[in-house]
Every structure is written in structure tokens, then in C-alpha cells.
Design a protein around this motif. Structure first.
Motif, PDB file in Angstrom:
ATOM      1  N   ASP A 189       0.828  -1.211   0.000  1.00 47.15           N
ATOM      2  CA  ASP A 189       0.000   0.000   0.000  1.00 47.15           C
ATOM      3  C   ASP A 189       0.851   1.246   0.000  1.00 47.15           C
ATOM      4  OD1 ASP A 189      -2.357  -1.246  -0.169  1.00 47.15           O
ATOM      5  OD2 ASP A 189      -2.890  -1.111   1.957  1.00 47.15           O
ATOM      6  N   ALA A 190       1.866   1.230   0.796  1.00 52.06           N
ATOM      7  CA  ALA A 190       2.736   2.400   0.877  1.00 52.06           C
ATOM      8  C   ALA A 190       3.360   2.665  -0.485  1.00 52.06           C
ATOM      9  CB  ALA A 190       3.820   2.164   1.922  1.00 52.06           C
ATOM     10  N   LEU A 191       3.792   1.594  -1.121  1.00 49.87           N
ATOM     11  CA  LEU A 191       4.401   1.686  -2.439  1.00 49.87           C
ATOM     12  C   LEU A 191       3.414   2.273  -3.430  1.00 49.87           C
ATOM     13  CD1 LEU A 191       6.950   0.796  -3.883  1.00 49.87           C
ATOM     14  CD2 LEU A 191       5.884  -1.388  -4.318  1.00 49.87           C
ATOM     15  N   TYR A 192       2.236   1.714  -3.405  1.00 49.02           N
ATOM     16  CA  TYR A 192       1.199   2.111  -4.330  1.00 49.02           C
ATOM     17  C   TYR A 192       0.836   3.583  -4.131  1.00 49.02           C
ATOM     18  CZ  TYR A 192      -3.066   1.585  -7.047  1.00 49.02           C
ATOM     19  OH  TYR A 192      -4.027   1.708  -7.987  1.00 49.02           O
ATOM     20  N   ARG A 193       0.724   3.942  -2.884  1.00 48.35           N
ATOM     21  CA  ARG A 193       0.329   5.314  -2.576  1.00 48.35           C
ATOM     22  C   ARG A 193       1.403   6.280  -3.062  1.00 48.35           C
ATOM     23  NH1 ARG A 193       0.353   8.905   2.336  1.00 48.35           N
ATOM     24  NH2 ARG A 193       1.665   7.392   3.376  1.00 48.35           N
ATOM     25  N   ASP A 194       2.652   5.908  -2.883  1.00 47.89           N
ATOM     26  CA  ASP A 194       3.734   6.804  -3.262  1.00 47.89           C
ATOM     27  C   ASP A 194       3.769   7.034  -4.774  1.00 47.89           C
ATOM     28  OD1 ASP A 194       4.884   7.785  -0.989  1.00 47.89           O
ATOM     29  OD2 ASP A 194       6.039   5.952  -0.634  1.00 47.89           O
ATOM     30  N   VAL A 195       3.675   5.952  -5.541  1.00 50.85           N
ATOM     31  CA  VAL A 195       3.700   6.167  -6.995  1.00 50.85           C
ATOM     32  C   VAL A 195       2.462   6.942  -7.410  1.00 50.85           C
ATOM     33  CG1 VAL A 195       5.193   4.274  -7.650  1.00 50.85           C
ATOM     34  CG2 VAL A 195       2.778   3.849  -7.416  1.00 50.85           C
ATOM     35  N   HIS A 196       1.400   6.695  -6.693  1.00 43.39           N
ATOM     36  CA  HIS A 196       0.159   7.404  -7.016  1.00 43.39           C
ATOM     37  C   HIS A 196       0.316   8.900  -6.757  1.00 43.39           C
ATOM     38  CE1 HIS A 196      -4.055   8.129  -7.593  1.00 43.39           C
ATOM     39  NE2 HIS A 196      -4.125   8.707  -6.399  1.00 43.39           N
ATOM     40  N   SER A 197       0.885   9.251  -5.614  1.00 48.68           N
ATOM     41  CA  SER A 197       1.009  10.693  -5.352  1.00 48.68           C
ATOM     42  C   SER A 197       2.038  11.318  -6.277  1.00 48.68           C
ATOM     43  CB  SER A 197       1.325  11.010  -3.888  1.00 48.68           C
ATOM     44  OG  SER A 197       1.945   9.960  -3.256  1.00 48.68           O
ATOM     45  N   LEU A 198       3.030  10.523  -6.649  1.00 47.20           N
ATOM     46  CA  LEU A 198       4.010  11.028  -7.603  1.00 47.20           C
ATOM     47  C   LEU A 198       3.314  11.380  -8.913  1.00 47.20           C
ATOM     48  CD1 LEU A 198       7.122  11.318  -8.193  1.00 47.20           C
ATOM     49  CD2 LEU A 198       6.893   9.136  -9.355  1.00 47.20           C
ATOM     50  N   LYS A 199       2.484  10.477  -9.328  1.00 49.61           N
ATOM     51  CA  LYS A 199       1.727  10.706 -10.560  1.00 49.61           C
ATOM     52  C   LYS A 199       0.916  11.988 -10.440  1.00 49.61           C
ATOM     53  CE  LYS A 199      -2.306   8.882 -11.229  1.00 49.61           C
ATOM     54  NZ  LYS A 199      -3.403   7.942 -11.478  1.00 49.61           N
ATOM     55  N   GLY A 200       0.193  12.089  -9.310  1.00 41.17           N
ATOM     56  CA  GLY A 200      -0.684  13.238  -9.111  1.00 41.17           C
ATOM     57  C   GLY A 200       0.085  14.541  -9.163  1.00 41.17           C
ATOM     58  N   SER A 201       1.157  14.624  -8.383  1.00 39.50           N
ATOM     59  CA  SER A 201       1.886  15.888  -8.341  1.00 39.50           C
ATOM     60  C   SER A 201       2.512  16.187  -9.688  1.00 39.50           C
ATOM     61  CB  SER A 201       2.988  15.879  -7.276  1.00 39.50           C
ATOM     62  OG  SER A 201       2.771  14.911  -6.329  1.00 39.50           O
ATOM     63  N   HIS A 215       2.041   6.780 -13.530  1.00 37.77           N
ATOM     64  CA  HIS A 215       0.805   6.080 -13.836  1.00 37.77           C
ATOM     65  C   HIS A 215       1.098   4.631 -14.214  1.00 37.77           C
ATOM     66  CE1 HIS A 215      -3.291   5.516 -15.125  1.00 37.77           C
ATOM     67  NE2 HIS A 215      -2.855   5.032 -16.286  1.00 37.77           N
ATOM     68  N   GLY A 216       2.117   4.494 -15.049  1.00 36.84           N
ATOM     69  CA  GLY A 216       2.509   3.151 -15.481  1.00 36.84           C
ATOM     70  C   GLY A 216       2.866   2.280 -14.293  1.00 36.84           C
ATOM     71  N   MET A 217       3.653   2.827 -13.395  1.00 39.42           N
ATOM     72  CA  MET A 217       4.077   2.068 -12.233  1.00 39.42           C
ATOM     73  C   MET A 217       2.875   1.692 -11.380  1.00 39.42           C
ATOM     74  SD  MET A 217       7.540   4.097 -11.172  1.00 39.42           S
ATOM     75  CE  MET A 217       8.105   3.009  -9.877  1.00 39.42           C
TER      76      MET A 217
END
Lengths: 998, 146
Positions: A189-201, A215-217
Motif C-alpha cells: 500500500d505504501a508503495l502504491y500510494r507513493d507512486v500514485h502521489s508522484l503521478k498526481g503531483s 501512472h505506469g508504475m
């Protein structure tokens, strides 16, 4: 999964902060504030809250904020936010707060949900809306076209870069964990959340390519997160590659460089990533079911306090606080002194409290700058992983002591040197699996990074179990590169050879590889570590690996130092540079400062130590003017032996005052250019002391490293020649007899001279107080049955012997000289107490004393008391040694410890003592230089016999020059010791036995 | 345009430094001498936990050391370094007109002139404005002797 109360409290505090940020942004928009910055803060508020809610398994909150975020994205390109929207969002914020408090809400999001730029996290599939409320005015959103890169304020951009850096770091760490098999929900989850916020920002800041990568990640991890599929090695590879690209792109963004060329790689990578994700194997077991997020957890959290858990503070502020705190300590000291003199009880009690509180503040202040070293060490997981793939090696990294704390600035400073060392270990240290297999090692090489506190310093050890350093190769390379002459090469000691790799322009890699070997490196490592007051030490065993040990001060700001006085000034000498202090009584006859061609020198344990008089250096004529020999006449002279990188010198100072932890303050460049000062400090009494720059002083005084090194090199060479002949060193002493008496140097711990008045009696036993304990004195004359000395002495020369951890003093009439002889010691024909035997030189007969026997006779009980617990009893030792003196000696040492010892005069005899089927012995201790069958041959034949192969073997030789160690290891010795002090031998024997048992 | 200057005396001359650049003015401080340093460096001072370099303006200007009363210290932060300037006596804070400013005449000895940004013509007196940047350069020589 469940969250701890603390987790929930932290989440709620953060959530409130995020909502506050969003609210503030909305309100500023309402008042006509700048759209761009307000928009950013609103977006960040919703977006981050969404991520956090997802993490905390609060789907309602997550869904709610997700909807708000999607709505918001549509307004991004508008450049303005209509009033009804502001109200909508404000209501949304309130609703989110209600949700946070565990209440259900009803909310209507009236805008369509097809904005690709903010593609929702695929996991969110349900939206919970209870009932309808009056719909807000509908606003048509403009088509979500890719916006022209908006002007992003530098500060915001910097923040983005910093955040990306943090995310990348976390992602790398979590990926590593995941790869190691830690597929816990938390981690994924932590991993997922991090790539997700990276995408967002990234999308928010219009770095679309970066966003695409994120997004790909994110997509590729989806099924892993759902728990239905197992991550594959191929997926990890692609993920790491993406991460590396992200890092590069972010670096370029930070430097304001166009990222077009990097951007081109994005689609390709993304496609590969997707492919890898599609090829994932599914997991058979059912995915982890998560407990439904409950309102109760939220309610529980409500009880905890609110507010931020941490804040960011500029380092300069902390520095100022540190300075002021130092001053406060000084004031406190003054107050305490004053209060102690006064009769005012109230003042006294207040000053006591002041004292305690100040002490506590000081302690806490120091902590503010400390960070666990793990912050740096965990990065090496990634380094090692990447390198082991690149180099096709199998390497695991062990990190021990990640929680060891040290100053943040130091942490930064050691990061690069450490990375370099670890890379080196991967590249040069660890062999390829094939080679390792040949050598009989495990395929997998291990690099261990250990850090711990030791003596007020932090030690970081990087050790590998690779091939170790090859001395011949180092020497050849150094000669080839012109770093040393062939003549020098022949005379270098083991340590000096290893130290060659720290020489500028030295590279050990046979071929220059991508990873290392470009000749910049270890010298830079050493320079960097020394710059922060640390030291680098290297040990290596051929075939077994290399260990590099960094010693780093706990903090840059505080350094242990010796305070000395010279003339009117006080000066501080950093303890790391200090080797020892010598006090010379010039009026005494034996050892004093001598003038050699106009410069003072001192013989320190037989070697000439160049002396520099600090007074003269500070008067500006350190180099060349003639010293005043009268100055050193009949006085006590203090010498601080200092270590200036490659060599030592003695600094003559007027007085040694104190040792203290000092706070280093910088000097202006003008003062630094004087070369002799490295800084200044404020002492406890408020006065200022200059910190001496040891290297600078040696330069000012014209001491040159090369010159000194050659001298020691020559000495080494001579020593080697001497050692080759198996020579023995003796201390010649005078007793009340005509013949000269001697003691083997190996026994001698120290030489002392006590005043007769210092001798005290306990019963009949003569004693002196010595180094905080009591030194019993044994008269050599008495023990040898000689008449007591007739000379009336003011001082008693004493040879201090350490036996079984206890110090004893042997009184002699005089200490005469040292003697190095190749003549063999013959065992005395008639056994006499305290006498071992004789040395027969061409012109005299020297009696060799046995100090251990003297001690045993004098204190029959004490000598054995210490070793009762030893587990040595019953263990059989085969001692192979041709020299009678050593044979008897070592045997005695071992027997005393409880071993059963059988001796052999050479290798042939030793082999005959061992049964062909059974070793009959637990360990073999052997000399190397022996007639008939020498130590190497002995080891080789023992090892070639399968029945004997497992027996531990310890080589003991006076010959330990280059090549011998390797030869010893090759022949099959487990350990190779120089002819030595008993303690080291016993320890080595015990260690080997223990290892064998295990 | 007006400028506020803190004034002080060194020898027979009146000098000034912009008020805002001065941290404090104090009496005599304990100076720890620095062996080997040029003579205008009087030494180091513990200024409430921070170390300041004490410079003697008389020594800097090549004037004989002051024999009379205790020197006063003007403390300013130059180029990140705390510097305490020893002066003979502290004067008033004066407000001067930019119009009365001109550069120092060439006849002023070069060793003093290089530290003077210019001269304010005041009633009955000339005020030399110290150039803190040249002072800073003096403390941070670009040519490192190492």
C-alpha cells in the motif's frame, strides 16, 4: 489490518492540516487571491488526504476526496474558480471533516467524471453518497487539453523536486522490501500510494511524462496490490528502471534542464512495464481481507491530541541555538560559582535548578541534530542490488546498527565516501559466483555494513567476504604508476602496502570498469573522511575479504581535545591527532632530548622522533633557526606525539592542562592561511583557545612526509632482515651479580622508575601505587638468590610484566640496554628458580631470566586464579617449534591456561606424533621456519589428509613479511601470528578452538 | 538622500560606518592574541559565545599603537565574519547628506585610502566612511598561501 492508536492520531492530525490548507486556499480564492498558488494548495490538500485515507482504509473519505479532486482538476485550466464552486468545495471540506469524525455524510458532486488527467486510482470503485442535497450551479468544464507549461514559482518547483526525491527514496526502499518477499499489505500500500502521489503531483505541475511514468508504475502494481498476483523479477527490473528514469528527470527539473531526451524513453518503458505486469503469475491463496474501516477507530483517534507531529526547521536556526546554549552553559557555570560562595539559600537552590535544567536543555539540543545512520545505509540496498545485476554477481547486503545516530551534517559527508566503498566492495571485492564456487565459498557474496558507537566515535565498518587485497598486485601497480620506487616497494610493511590504495591516482581494478577503477576514489574517500575529523583503516586477508573501518566523530561541532598551554596562550589539539604524551626529565641521565644538527630529536622506543617546539613555531621561526639547547637543559619537557597522516612528530609544549570536549568555531580565511590553526573554541572559563592544525604545523616546521617515510621504510627493511634470522629481542638489566642478565622483550609491558619513598608495605610485600591500582614489587635479586643490592638508591628501576591480566613489577638494579641477538638461548643445565637459561655470545654469557616463574614463586596463588573459568582443560595442543626458548615458553603459557601440550621440534616430528587416522590433538600451533619439514609443508600435509583436515592450525612466526601471510593461508593455516605476547596467543587459540567447535 | 553613520575616532581623524551594518558598540573586551597573525589582527574575542576577530584600525592604517585609555570596540558582521574594530573613541550617530559626499583625495596615503569609501564634508570636520568590503577582503585573502 489494524492501525495503532498512534498511527490513527497521526493520520487525523495530518488530515486536519490538509483540510486546513485546502480551506485556506479556497478562502484566499474567494477574496481574489492568486489562482495558481491557491489552486495548488487546494489540490494538494485533497490529493494527499485521498492518499492518506486510502492508506488508512477509510474508503468513504477516500472516495469523497477523490471526487473533490476530480472536480478540481477540471477547473485547473480555467484559471479562475467561480463562486459556486468555492462554496461547493468548502462544503466538501466540511463534509470531509465530518467523515473524519466518523459521521456519515451526504454529498453531491455535480460534474462528470471523465477527466483523464486525474485518472482515479483504479482501486476506488465505489462512492458512498447517502442522500441528495441541493445541487450547485453547473459549470461547464473546458476540454482537458494539455496545458502549456505554466510558470511555476521556483519555490513551489523546489518543493516538488524535494517531494519527488523523498518519494523515490521511499519507493526504492519499499520495492526492496517487496522483492525480499515482504509482500505485506502495509508495504504494498505504501508503495502504491507513493507512486500514485508522484503521478498526481507530476500531472499537477504539468510534467506529463513524469506523470505517465508514475501512472505506469501504479497500474503495474495494481494486481500485486489486490493480492491476486505475485510480483515477478521482470516486473521489479522494469520498476527499478522507471525509478531510475524518474530520478534523472527530477534531477533535470531541479537544474531547470529540458528533459526531452529522457521523455522519449518514457513510452517505451511504460509499455515494457505493462507487459511485465501482464505476465504476472496469479497467487492461489485468497487475498488478504482487510477489516472494514470503522467509525470506532476514527472515534478512538479523536481522543488523542491534535497538531503536527513534526516541523521543519532550518539548520542555521539549530546552529544558532547551539551557540546560544553554549553561552548559557557558561553563564550557568558563573552563576553556580557565585551561588556557592554566597549565603543566600534561595539563590543556591535556584542555581541548582538552573543547573539541572540547563543540563537537560543541552542534552536535548544535541539530539536535534542527530539522525540514525540507517537513513544513509538503507540506500545501499539499492546500490548493491543494481551493481550485482550489472556485474552478474550474487551479493547480499547486511546492515547492522542502522539505528546508530550521528550528526546530520556528518551523515551527509559520509554518504558519498561510503557509497564509494560499497561500490568498490561489489566491484573489486566480491568474486563472480563461478570463481567463488572454485574457491569453495558460497555463491552468494556478503557485504556487511556495521555501525556502532565506540569511545565517543561512530565506527562504520564495511566488510566483504571477497577475494581480499593482493599485496603483490598493489605493489606492482604502485610502482607502475610511479607512486613509489621499487626500492621503497621492497621495504613497505603490510599496513603500508594496503594504505597504497588510498594514494591519489591509484586504482586496483585490472580493467577500468563502469563501476570503479578510474583512479579517483579511495584517496577522495580518505580526504573526505579526514576532513570531518575521521579516520579510515583498512584490513584485508587474501582470499577471505577486506574490511574498511571508518571512525567518525559523533558530531562535527564537538571534538574531544587536549588543552595545552604554550607561552601565554591556550591551544587545543584534537584527540584524533594525538598518539601519546611523553614527559621527559632532562636532568635524568638515560633518555632525553638530543640536538641533532641543530634540531631537537627524541628517541621514542628506539626510533628517532623529530621534535617541533610550538613556542618556536608560533614565533614564526619554526623551520630553520637554531634551537637553544640550554632551553631543554635540566627541565621537564612535555612532548605531545602527534600523527600527521603518514608520520608522527613530537610537539614540545609548555604545559598540558586538561582534556575537554570543545565546540569548533570557524576562523576567518586570513587566520586559516597562517596554516597552524584549524579553528577556535571557547573554553569552559569563557576564554578563547586556538585549535592547532597538526598537518599545518608539520608543514610550517618543514617536516615532509616523504622524508620521514623513507626513514621508517629503511628501518622496516632492516627489521625485516633481522626478523628473517629469527632474532630475539632482550632487555638487558643489571642485578647484583657480575654477569649481565636479560629478559625476553616479549614479556615486558613497561619500564618504570619509582622513588624509594613511593614504596609502601603491605605486610612484607613491597608495593607501589601505579595507575589507579597497586603494583606488587618482586625483587629480582631475592628471586635469583642474590644478595640485596648494596647501592643506596633514590629511585628503583622496575620492569612491569603483565601476567594473566595482572601487572607485577620486577625490581632490578638498573635497566641497561636492549639486545637483539641471533644466538639461541640454551636452557640452563641445572634448574634454578627464575632463570630460563643462557645466551652465549662471542664475548660473554648472558643470563636469561624467567619473569613468569619469578611471579609464580612470589605469588603462587594469584597467577592461576584468573583462568579458572577457562574451558581449556582437556584440550590437547600440538606445539611445533624448533627454538627451545619459544618451545618452552609457549608451552608454559598454554599449560598455565589448562591446555595439555605436546611439543615437537620440527614438522617431521609433529607428523609422526599424529596418528594417520586421528589427529589426537585439538589444535596445532606451529612455527614456520623449521628444519626438515617446515611449517608450510606441515600444514600442507595435514590438510591433504582427510582425517586431519579439520584440525585448526595456528602459525606462529617471527617472520610475517609480505607474501608469508598468503603463503600461510594457502598452506592451510587458519591464523597467522607474529611471535607474540602470551595474551594474543591464548586468545587466538581459544578463538580457533571455539570456531572449530561451532 | 541621507545616510546615518556611527562615528568614531582613530588618531586625529573621524571615521564612520553605516549604522545598519553595526551590531554593537562595546567597551574593552578580552582579546586572545593569535600568534603569527599580521599585527592588525589583535586577536580573538568571545562575544557571547561567538568568536569575533579583533582588528586594530590604528595598526591597519600604519599608525602608532594607542598609548592612552582603553580602546572601544565597534562590532560588525562583515562577509559572515564577526569583526570587532578597535577604535580610540566613539562619537555620535550623525545623519549626512549624500550631496556632501566625495571620494578621498589622491594625496591620502594609499594604505589608508584603500579602506575609505569616501569623505563626507560636515560642518567643521571631514568624516571618512570605512569601506567594510575591503576590510573583509583583508580578512579573506583570495590568494591562499597554502
Amino acid at each position: 489490518m489494524s492501525f495503532s492508536d498512534q498511527d490513527i492520531a497521526e493520520f487525523k492530525a495530518e488530515a486536519r492540516e490538509l483540510l486546513d490548507t485546502a480551506e485556506k486556499g479556497l478562502l484566499s480564492l474567494d477574496q481574489g487571491g492568486d489562482f495558481k498558488s491557491a489552486f495548488d494548495s487546494i489540490f494538494r490538500g485533497f490529493h494527499n488526504l485521498k492518499g492518506a485515507a486510502g492508506m488508512m482504509e477509510l474508503p468513504k473519505l477516500q472516495a469523497h476526496t477523490h471526487e473533490l479532486e476530480s472536480l478540481l482538476m477540471k477547473l485547473k485550466t480555467e484559471g479562475a474558480m467561480p463562486a459556486p464552486y468555492i462554496s461547493l468545495f468548502l462544503r466538501g471540506v466540511d463534509a470531509a471533516r465530518s467523515l473524519l469524525e466518523g459521521q456519515d455524510i451526504a454529498f453531491v458532486y455535480s460534474v462528470g467524471e471523465d477527466d483523464p488527467a486525474s485518472a482515479p486510482a483504479p482501486a476506488i470503485t465505489h462512492v458512498i453518497v447517502a442522500e441528495a442535497v441541493p445541487a450547485p450551479t453547473r459549470v461547464t468544464a473546458s476540454a482537458p487539453a494539455a496545458p502549456a507549461s505554466p510558470a511555476i514559482p521556483q519555490a513551489v518547483n523546489d518543493e516538488f523536486v524535494a517531494e519527488c526525491g523523498e518519494i523515490v527514496e521511499r519507493v526504492a526502499k519499499n520495492l526492496q522490501l517487496l522483492e525480499k518477499g515482504n509482500a505485506s499489505k502495509d508495504n504494498v500500500d505504501a508503495l502504491y500510494r507513493d507512486v500514485h502521489s508522484l503521478k498526481g503531483s507530476a500531472y499537477l505541475f504539468s510534467y506529463t511524462k513524469l506523470g505517465d511514468l508514475g501512472h505506469g508504475m501504479e497500474s503495474s502494481l495494481e494486481r500485486v496490490r489486490a493480492g491476486t498476483h505475485k510480483p515477478s523479477a521482470a516486473l521489479f527490473d522494469q520498476l527499478y528502471k522507471c525509478l531510475a528514469l524518474i530520478e534523472q528527470i527530477v534531477k533535470n527539473i531541479a537544474a531547470n534542464i529540458q528533459t526531452a531526451d529522457l521523455d522519449e524513453q518514457v513510452p517505451l518503458l511504460a509499455a515494457r512495464l505493462l507487459k511485465a505486469a501482464e505476465a504476472l503469475e496469479s497467487v492461489q491463496e485468497t487475498p488478504v481481507t482487510s477489516t472494514a474501516p470503522s467509525t470506532t477507530t476514527a472515534a478512538q483517534a479523536n481522543e488523542s491530541g491534535e497538531g503536527a507531529a513534526s516541523i521543519r526547521v532550518p539548520v542555521s536556526l539549530l546552529d544558532n541555538l547551539m551557540t546560544l546554549m553554549g553561552e548559557m552553559v557558561l553563564v550557568r557555570n558563573q552563576v553556580l560559582q557565585y551561588a556557592n560562595r554566597s549565603d543566600d539559600l534561595e539563590l543556591l537552590s535556584m542555581s541548582k535548578r538552573l543547573n539541572v535544567v540547563t543540563g537537560e536543555i543541552q542534552g536535548e539540543m544535541m539530539k536535534t541534530r542527530m539522525q540514525p545512520i540507517g537513513n544513509v545505509l538503507t540506500k545501499f540496498n539499492r546500490v548493491v542490488r543494481d551493481l550485482s545485476q550489472e556485474l552478474r554477481k550474487n551479493i547480499t547486503l547486511n546492515i547492522i546498527g542502522a539505528e546508530t545516530e550521528l550528526d546530520k551534517s556528518l551523515l551527509e559527508a559520509i554518504k558519498d565516501p561510503l557509497t564509494h566503498i560499497v561500490r568498490n566492495s561489489c566491484d573489486h571485492g566480491i568474486e563472480t559466483p563461478e570463481v567463488r564456487r572454485e574457491k569453495g565459498k558460497r555463491d552468494v557474496g556478503t557485504i556487511s555494513v556495521r555501525s556502532y558507537h565506540e569511545g565517543g566515535q561512530v565506527v562504520v565498518e564495511v566488510s566483504d567476504d571477497g577475494k581480499g587485497l593482493h599485496k603483490e598486485m598493489l605493489l606492482n601497480k604502485a610502482v607502475e604508476r610511479g607512486l613509489i620506487t621499487p626500492a621503497q616497494a621492497a621495504s613497505l610493511g603490510e599496513k603500508e602496502i594496503y594504505n597504497l590504495i588510498f594514494a591519489p591516482g591509484f586504482s586496483t581494478a585490472a580493467a577500468v570498469t563502469n563501476v570503479s577503477g578510474r583512479g579517483v576514489g579511495m584517496d577522495v574517500v580518505r580526504t573526505n573522511i579526514e576532513r570531518i575529523g575521521g579516520t579510515v583503516d583498512l584490513t584485508s586477508r587474501p582470499g577471505a575479504g577486506t574490511t574498511i573501518k571508518l571512525k567518525i566523530p559523533l558530531t562535527l561541532a564537538i571534538v574531544p581535545a587536549l588543552i595545552v598551554r604554550c607561552g601565554l596562550g591556550k591551544f587545543a589539539v584534537p584527540q584524533v591527532k594525538l598518539e601519546e604524551l611523553v614527559r621527559v626529565d632532562q636532568s635524568s641521565a638515560d633518555n632525553h632530548i638530543e640536538i641533532l644538527h641543530g634540531t631537537p630529536v627524541y628517541r621514542l622506543r628506539g626510533n628517532i622522533l623529530p621534535l617541533v617546539d610550538l613556542n618556536r613555531v608560533l614565533k614564526g621561526n619554526g623551520g630553520d633557526s637554531q634551537p637553544d639547547p640550554a632551553k631543554y637543559k635540566d627541565a621537564i619537557v612535555n612532548i605531545a606525539v602527534l600523527n600527521a597522516e603518514q608520520f608522527s612528530f613530537g610537539l614540545i609544549i609548555d604545559e598540558i592542562q586538561d582534556s575537554a570536549d570543545i565546540v569548533v568555531k570557524p576562523l576567518t580565511r586570513l587566520m586559516k592561511s597562517l596554516q597552524v590553526y584549524s579553528g577556535a573554541t571557547i573554553l569552559g572559563d569563557g576564554s578563547v583557545a586556538l585549535i592547532l592544525d597538526v598537518l599545518g604545523i608539520s608543514k610550517v616546521a618543514n617536516l615532509k612526509a616523504e622524508k620521514i617515510r623513507e626513514v621508517t621504510g629503511d628501518q622496516k627493511a632492516k627489521e625485516n632482515i633481522r626478523l628473517l634470522a629469527d632474532a630475539q629481542d632482550f632487555l638487558l638489566v643489571k642485578v647484583n651479580a657480575t654477569a649481565r642478565h636479560a629478559l625476553a622483550m616479549a614479556y615486558v609491558n613497561r619500564l618504570e622508575e619509582f622513588k624509594s619513598s613511593e614504596v609502601e608495605y603491605s605486610g612484607n610485600q613491597r608495593l607501589v601505587r601505579y595507575r589507579d591500582s597497586i603494583l606488587p614489587l618482586i625483587s629480582a635479586n631475592q628471586q635469583l638468590g642474590l644478595p640485596d643490592t648494596t647501592v643506596d638508591r633514590a629511585t628503583i628501576p622496575v620492569v612491569v610484566i603483565e601476567k594473566a591480566g595482572v601487572l607485577y613489577g620486577i625490581e632490578v638494579d638498573g635497566i641497561v640496554d636492549t639486545l637483539s641477538t641471533q644466538h639461541e638461548t640454551r636452557v640452563a643445565f641445572k634448574k634454578q628458580n627464575g632463570i630460563f637459561g643462557n645466551i652465549n655470545t662471542a664475548d660473554e654469557l648472558i643470563v636469561v631470566m624467567d619473569p613468569f616463574e619469578m611471579i609464580e614463586t612470589a605469588f603462587p596463588n594469584m597467577a592461576r586464579a584468573k583462568f579458572k573459568e577457562s574451558n581449556a582443560s582437556g584440550k590437547r595442543v600440538l606445539l611445533v617449534e624448533d627454538t627451545a626458548f619459544f618451545r618452552r615458553n609457549i608451552k608454559k603459557v598454554l599449560e598455565e591456561r589448562g591446555y595439555e601440550v605436546v611439543t615437537a621440534g620440527d614438522g617431521e616430528e609433529a607428523l609422526s606424533l599424529m596418528g594417520p587416522q586421528h589427529p589426537l590433538f585439538d589444535i596445532i600451533v606451529s612455527d614456520i621456519e623449521m628444519p626438515k619439514v617446515n611449517g608450510f609443508q606441515l600444514a600442507a600435509s595435514v590438510r591433504s589428509n582427510p582425517h586431519l583436515a579439520g584440525i585448526p592450525m595456528l602459525a606462529v612466526s617471527s617472520r610475517a613479511d609480505k607474501g608469508y601471510l598468503e603463503q600461510g593461508a594457502r598452506a592451510g593455516f587458519n591464523l597467522y601470528l607474529e611471535k607474540l605476547k602470551p595474551d594474543i596467543l591464548l586468545e587466538a587459540v581459544e578463538r580457533l578452538l571455539m570456531r572449530n567447535a561451532a | 538622500m541621507r545616510e546615518q553613520l556611527t562615528t568614531f575616532n582613530v588618531g586625529n581623524d573621524l571615521f564612520g560606518i553605516e549604522v545598519m551594518k553595526i551590531q554593537e558598540v562595546t567597551g574593552e573586551l578580552t582579546v586572545i592574541p593569535v600568534p603569527l597573525a599580521p599585527n592588525f589582527v589583535r586577536g580573538l574575542i568571545n562575544l557571547r559565545g561567538q568568536i569575533a576577530t579583533a582588528m586594530g584600525l590604528r595598526e591597519l592604517f600604519g599608525q602608532p599603537a594607542m598609548t592612552s585609555a582603553k580602546p572601544m570596540s565597534v562590532v560588525c558582521k562583515i562577509d559572515g565574519n564577526l569583526v570587532s574594530l578597535a577604535v580610540d573613541a566613539i562619537g555620535d550617530v550623525v545623519e549626512v547628506e549624500r550631496a556632501n559626499f566625495e571620494s578621498a583625495p589622491d594625496t591620502v596615503p594609499a594604505e589608508i585610502r584603500r579602506f575609505i569609501r569616501g569623505i563626507y564634508k560636515m560642518n567643521g570636520q571631514l568624516l571618512s566612511v570605512l569601506d567594510l568590503e575591503t576590510l573583509a577582503k583583508e580578512l579573506s585573502p583570495t590568494e591562499n598561501k597554502q
